[in-house]
Design an enzyme around this catalytic site. Structure first.
Site: not given
Length: 647
Positions: A441-442, A445, A470, A582
């Site tokens: 997930h990160e 980003h 997101e 989110y």
């Protein structure tokens, strides 16, 4: 472009705080002194952007250090800088003379290229959202309120970073936890063990400790963090936001925030959340019954301190998945190597370990190279807890991309800060599957920051609409459940060639949706709590609103004496009236991932199109339009509901 510097003394940071602002003020003075009738894009809009970029370059890393350094004096100086700069930027964006210069140029009606036109529109909109189209007597009040909100947010987050609470438990109360977990806990003089509020301590305990009493005590301590200080800050922030929205003539603060996001207004967000709630509720109730059956004795209620435990127990019972055991197949080095290879194949890049300056000896640093071998970005990983460090998981932009004067590009940089379970002794770091999922997930980003190619930093990916931000992270997260990917990112820490067993891969895929109903109902509950907090017009009992919505929507009540809102950091940061982003992003990400599934999840042509359409534009183009362009239609929830087993 050189790598970044992270070594600063408190004195250097304080000097920067003064000199950077003074230098920027000189540049603003030149802009204001342009003779009437001689304004153009270069001497007004571009001059402002260049000056602001220089200011950001000087202060961005010194501000970042507040989140990561162990030295308390450096942290203090960094926090002072964050407050001073945050309030200065409020002052800047509420200045009538600067707005007048922009407006004077805008009214000339000079023909601009689309990217320059968008930059001008974004800046004018910022000034307007800061009150400069209001009557003079309201402008000062807006400025005061915006400055107050900066200070309240920094104090709130500082309190959370400073949490040092720990629950003392006995050896018997650690039954169910692995020896490795016990071995890294601090001991008390009386022979007990201290379980901190850090996630690597808290989550495994809530999932595995057999002692219901100990889990309840830890849950209470965790959900009352900073209640004594942060509840007052939260109330002050809500009051300031309500007053702000009234000054602008918005019905609620949520509407003030949302009108330049993809969702546009609070009505659309409430409708989106309630529609999803209706479609997921049945699955959530079925899941709740399965946990109550496992709890036994005719139980009618699942308490907040029992949810993680019975979720985990159900996974072990139904799928024989022991997450503490299977982390042996996810040594950090193997996971990173696999993740880098997969992302590199998809978007045409490689991530190369590099000996760059960092802020701590445990930080890993990388150079990011394009398909032609050219250096395009820097990347840092800071994965484990330590004193004074940010307590949650976040991706920080350390430098935004932009086109420089001679046509070169500023090399962007990003860092992942997390608090994964620290390795004990000489054992190589092992990641739980949930941590693998978080890492993907990160890293989504990171890709968004590093592969954005906006001509101006104001239009970089970090400045995209908040409910777009997101989407790349949640999209990449989809890969972490795919069998093909799990084979590539796994390898037993004693024998890398020994991959995660096929039966476990099948069970992980099957177990993905074992609690998806309750999980997303909980996420909807958080989103609605945030929306109700920011859509109510008068004073409210925040604890009562929180408790009612959690019980009604998530199906799991919380005890009356808890104040989880005091540690709900999103309420004070950039996610105020934005937590819905989110689940909004998850719906869109499932739609995007469906395109990859149709073409093949490792299809490089689709990956290239994704890089060009979703990652590269940043805020340079309309975000909703880019999503629609990639999908070939407006997004909908069909793929999402199918992906979570609630179709």
């Amino acid at each position: 472009m050189s790598a970044l510097k992270f070594l600063y003394t408190p004195e250097e940071i304080r000097k920067i705080a003064a000199s950077a602002i003074n230098e920027f003020e000189q540049s603003v003075g030149h802009i204001l002194n342009v003779p009437q009738g001689h304004r153009n894009f270069k001497n007004t809009v571009l001059a402002f952007e260049n000056a602001k970029d220089k200011l950001t370059t000087l202060v961005q890393i010194p501000q970042f250090l507040a989140l990561v350094v162990e030295n308390a004096e450096v942290r203090k100086a960094s926090e002072e800088l964050r407050l001073k700069l945050g309030q200065y930027l409020v002052e800047l964006m509420t200045r009538e003379d600067v707005f007048k210069a922009f407006k004077e140029y805008s009214e000339k009606g000079e023909k601009l290229q689309p990217i320059e036109k968008r930059l001008l529109e974004k800046r004018l909109r910022e000034f307007q959202k800061n009150g400069l189209d209001l009557k003079p007597h309201k402008r000062g009040k807006v400025r005061q309120l915006l400055k107050e909100l900066v200070a309240l947010n920094l104090e709130f987050q500082k309190n959370l970073r400073g949490v040092s609470d720990a629950l003392e438990v006995t050896n018997d109360e650690l039954k169910g936890l692995p020896e490795e977990y016990k071995a890294r806990l601090k001991r008390t003089p009386g022979g007990g063990y201290l379980v901190t509020m850090d996630y690597p301590d808290y989550n495994p305990f809530m999932e595995n400790a057999e002692s219901d009493s100990a889990r309840r005590r830890l849950c209470h301590m965790f959900n009352n963090r900073c209640a004594g200080s942060n509840l007052k800050l939260l109330e002050a922030a809500f009051n300031a936001r309500r007053e702000l929205s009234k000054l602008f003539g918005y019905r609620t603060y949520a509407d003030y925030v949302l009108d330049d996001r993809m969702a546009k207004n609070s009505k659309a967000v409430f409708a989106f959340l309630k529609k999803l709630q209706t479609k997921i509720k049945k699955k959530g109730r079925i899941e709740l019954q399965a946990r109550l059956k496992l709890k036994g004795s005719g139980a009618k209620t699942l308490n907040s301190w029992e949810t993680a435990y019975y979720n985990n127990l159900l996974k072990k019972t139904r799928y024989s998945i022991d997450h503490e055991k299977i982390k042996e197949y996810f040594p950090l080095e193997t996971v990173l190597e696999g993740m880098f290879e997969i992302c590199g194949q998809l978007i045409g890049a490689c991530f190369v370990p590099a000996a760059l300056p960092t802020w701590h000896k445990d930080v890993r640093s990388y150079e990011v190279k394009d398909a032609d071998g050219s250096l395009i970005a820097y990347f840092y990983l800071d994965l484990f807890p330590r004193e004074g460090k940010y307590k949650h998981t976040i991706c920080s932009s350390l430098r935004s991309e932009r086109e420089l004067e001679k046509g070169d590009w500023e090399l962007p940089a990003a860092a992942i800060l997390s608090n994964f379970s620290s390795p004990s002794g000489s054992t190589t770091p092992l990641l739980k599957f949930g941590e693998v999922n978080t890492l993907f997930h990160e890293f989504g980003h990171v890709l968004q920051i590093l592969f954005s190619r906006a001509k101006y930093s104001r239009l970089a990916s970090v400045n995209a609409a908040w409910d777009f931000v997101e989407i790349p992270s949640t999209t990449l997260q989809q890969w972490s459940y795919e069998p093909l990917v799990l084979r590539r990112i796994s390898g037993h820490y004693k024998d890398k060639a020994k991959k995660l067993p096929e039966d476990i891969i099948e069970k992980l895929s099957a177990a993905k949706n074992i609690d998806s109903g309750m999980y997303y109902l909980r996420m909807i509950a958080f989103s609605l709590i945030d929306m109700y907090y920011h859509a109510m017009r008068g004073r409210m009992d925040t604890a009562n609103v929180y408790a009612q919505l959690m019980k009604k929507i998530s199906l799991v009540p919380i005890d009356d004496d808890l104040h989880p809102e005091a540690s709900f950091g999103h309420l004070m940061g950039g996610y105020s009236a934005g937590y819905y982003s989110y689940i909004w992003a998850e719906v869109i990400a499932a739609d995007i991932f469906g395109v990859f599934q149709s073409a093949g999840i490792m299809d490089t042509a689709t990956g290239c199109r994704y890089r060009q359409t979703i990652l590269a534009p940043g805020a340079s183009l309309d975000e909703a339009g880019q999503v629609e362009k990639f999908l070939g239609r407006p997004f909908n929830e069909t793929a999402f509901l199918k992906s979570i087993g609630a179709a």
